[in-house]
Design a protein around this motif. Sequence first.
Motif, mmCIF file in Angstrom:
data_model
loop_
_atom_site.group_PDB
_atom_site.id
_atom_site.type_symbol
_atom_site.label_atom_id
_atom_site.label_comp_id
_atom_site.label_asym_id
_atom_site.label_seq_id
_atom_site.Cartn_x
_atom_site.Cartn_y
_atom_site.Cartn_z
ATOM 1 N N THR A 73 1.575 -9.485 -0.959
ATOM 2 C CA THR A 73 1.884 -9.284 -2.375
ATOM 3 C C THR A 73 1.515 -7.854 -2.722
ATOM 4 O O THR A 73 0.345 -7.463 -2.643
ATOM 5 N N ILE A 74 2.521 -7.058 -3.089
ATOM 6 C CA ILE A 74 2.321 -5.624 -3.299
ATOM 7 C C ILE A 74 2.496 -5.273 -4.772
ATOM 8 O O ILE A 74 3.461 -5.690 -5.411
ATOM 9 N N THR A 75 1.553 -4.512 -5.301
ATOM 10 C CA THR A 75 1.706 -3.882 -6.610
ATOM 11 C C THR A 75 1.435 -2.393 -6.427
ATOM 12 O O THR A 75 0.896 -1.972 -5.408
ATOM 13 N N GLY A 76 1.831 -1.602 -7.427
ATOM 14 C CA GLY A 76 1.628 -0.168 -7.281
ATOM 15 C C GLY A 76 1.727 0.562 -8.602
ATOM 16 O O GLY A 76 2.199 0.016 -9.606
ATOM 17 N N HIS A 117 13.420 -3.281 -4.018
ATOM 18 C CA HIS A 117 12.532 -4.324 -3.496
ATOM 19 C C HIS A 117 11.565 -4.858 -4.555
ATOM 20 O O HIS A 117 10.582 -5.521 -4.225
ATOM 21 N N GLY A 118 11.851 -4.555 -5.821
ATOM 22 C CA GLY A 118 11.037 -5.083 -6.913
ATOM 23 C C GLY A 118 9.644 -4.494 -6.983
ATOM 24 O O GLY A 118 8.739 -5.118 -7.553
ATOM 25 N N LEU A 119 9.449 -3.285 -6.431
ATOM 26 C CA LEU A 119 8.112 -2.687 -6.393
ATOM 27 C C LEU A 119 7.962 -1.469 -7.307
ATOM 28 O O LEU A 119 6.889 -0.873 -7.355
ATOM 29 N N ALA A 160 6.885 -1.963 4.138
ATOM 30 C CA ALA A 160 6.600 -2.615 5.420
ATOM 31 C C ALA A 160 5.668 -3.807 5.238
ATOM 32 O O ALA A 160 5.864 -4.870 5.847
ATOM 33 N N LEU A 161 4.649 -3.651 4.395
ATOM 34 C CA LEU A 161 3.699 -4.747 4.178
ATOM 35 C C LEU A 161 4.327 -5.873 3.364
ATOM 36 O O LEU A 161 4.024 -7.049 3.582
ATOM 37 N N GLN A 162 5.217 -5.512 2.444
ATOM 38 C CA GLN A 162 5.941 -6.554 1.705
ATOM 39 C C GLN A 162 6.792 -7.395 2.656
ATOM 40 O O GLN A 162 6.859 -8.620 2.528
ATOM 41 N N GLN A 163 7.405 -6.731 3.645
ATOM 42 C CA GLN A 163 8.212 -7.459 4.632
ATOM 43 C C GLN A 163 7.372 -8.451 5.434
ATOM 44 O O GLN A 163 7.888 -9.440 5.937
#
Length: 457
Positions: A28-31, A47-49, A21-24
Motif C-alpha cells: 500500500t503506497i502513499t506519497g 497507477h493512482g499514486l 515497483a512496490l505497488q506491483q
Amino acid sequence: MPQAIHFISIGGSAMHNLALALQQQGCTITGSDDEIYEPSRTRLAQHGLLPTEMGWSPDRIHAGLDAVIVGMHARKDNPELARALELGLPVFSYPEYIYQQSQQKQRVVIAGSHGKTTITSMILHVLKYHNRIFDYLVGAQVEGFETMAQLTPNAPVIIIEGDEYASSPIDSQPKFLHYQPHIALISGIAWDHVNLYPTWEEYVDQFELLAEGMPKAGILIFDETDDMLDIIGQKERADITKIPYEAHPSEIIDGKTYLVTKQKTRIPVLIFGEHNMKNIAGAMTVLDRLGITDTLFYEAIPTFKGAARRLETVASRGNRILFRDFAHSPSKVEATTEAVKRQYPNRTLLAAVELHTFSSLNRAFLDQYKSCLDAADQAVVYFNAHTLAVKQLEPITPADVIAAFDRPNLHVFTDTDELQAYLAGQRDTAEVFLLMSSGTFGGLDLDELGQTLIDNK
C-alpha cells in the motif's frame, strides 16, 4: 507480507519508479511532493499514486506505516519527515531501503562518473533476453522494461546503478555505499557534483570507500585505462578479486559499428563510440560472473538500443541525423562529441550543450569544459539565467563561457527561441546535430526541431 509505505518526495525519478515497483508487489503506497514533473506525474496518476494535492502534511504520517522512504528533493526540516521521526517509524533513503530488501540477494552495483546507466541497461537487456530472473534499479528508461526499478521476493540477484550523490536530506553518504555489493564495477572517475565534493580528492575518496567496503570474496571490476581506477584497483586486499577491462575491439564500416570477437567475427551493434566499447566490455565482464558466456552476450547485444537519452536518435534521413544525449559533465560531453565525429568523420557535426547542473553553472568549475567540444565542426552552448538564479549561483556571461571552453568561434545562447532559430538556420551547413543536456534547453521542442532540420530537407 505487503507493507504500508509512504514516500516523501514521490515525484523523483528513482523514487516514483520504486513506488510503482512496490505497488506491483502488493504494498500500500502513499506519497507526497511539492512539485512533480513529467513523466513522473502521468505515471503516478495512471497507477493512482499521484497526491491529490501538492505540499507537505504531517497528517499523512501515522503509526500504521511500516516504512517511510525520503527522497533527496525533501529538505531536512520537512514536516512529514519530522513527524515520522517523532513517531519512531522506520525512515529510509531509497538506497537504504533497497539494501534492506535485498540482503538475501547477490548484489551487483555499477558505479562511475560516466557510463553506469548504459552498462546497467546492457546487463538488464542481456539478462532479460535470456529469460533470467533478476531485480534491478536503473537511472533511465530502458526499452522492454515498464519501470526503472523492480524489487521482488524471489529474484536471486539485483542489478543496481549506484551513484555517488547523497542518499537523503539526513544522510550525506553516497548512495552506492549503502549497497555493499558482492560485485562492483567502476567505469571511470571524472570530477562532478562540486556542490557535494568541492575537491577532486574528496570526490575520488567516495569510490575508494566503495571498493574498500566490499564484503569478503567480492569482485571489483574496473576500467584499466582510467588512471584513478588503476590506483583503486591495485590497492591491496587479498580477499577481493580484481578484474580490469578495456574497450571491446570494434570496426566502423559505412557508419555502422561492429564488435570484433576473438574469433574475428563481426557482431553489428546499434550503439557506437569508444566509451560505449568500454561499456560493452564492462557489461560482458559482469555478465560472465552471472553465468552469461560471450556467445550468449553476442546473441543478445545486437538488439540493444541504448538507454533513453543516451545517444538517442530523434530524427534521421539519408546523411542527416539529430541525436540527443544526457551528457552534461565535461568528460561526458567530450566523449560523446568525439564518438559522434568518429562515427561520421566525413559529415559536418554541430554539437550543442546546455549548462544546466549546479556544477556546470558554477564559475569555479567552468574551466573544466576547456576543449571538450573540439571534435565538433560547429559548437554551441546554451544556459538560462533563471536556472542560475534558482540555484543561487554567481551570474556568468557568454564571454565567461567562451573563455572557459577556449573556443573563440563558440556560439553562446541564453534565449531558447534564439537558439532554435540559429539551429534551424544551420540545416544547410551541418549534417549531424548533437544536443547534449540533462535539462531541456529551456523547453526546446526536439521533435519539431527534428522536422525542421531533417524531415523538411
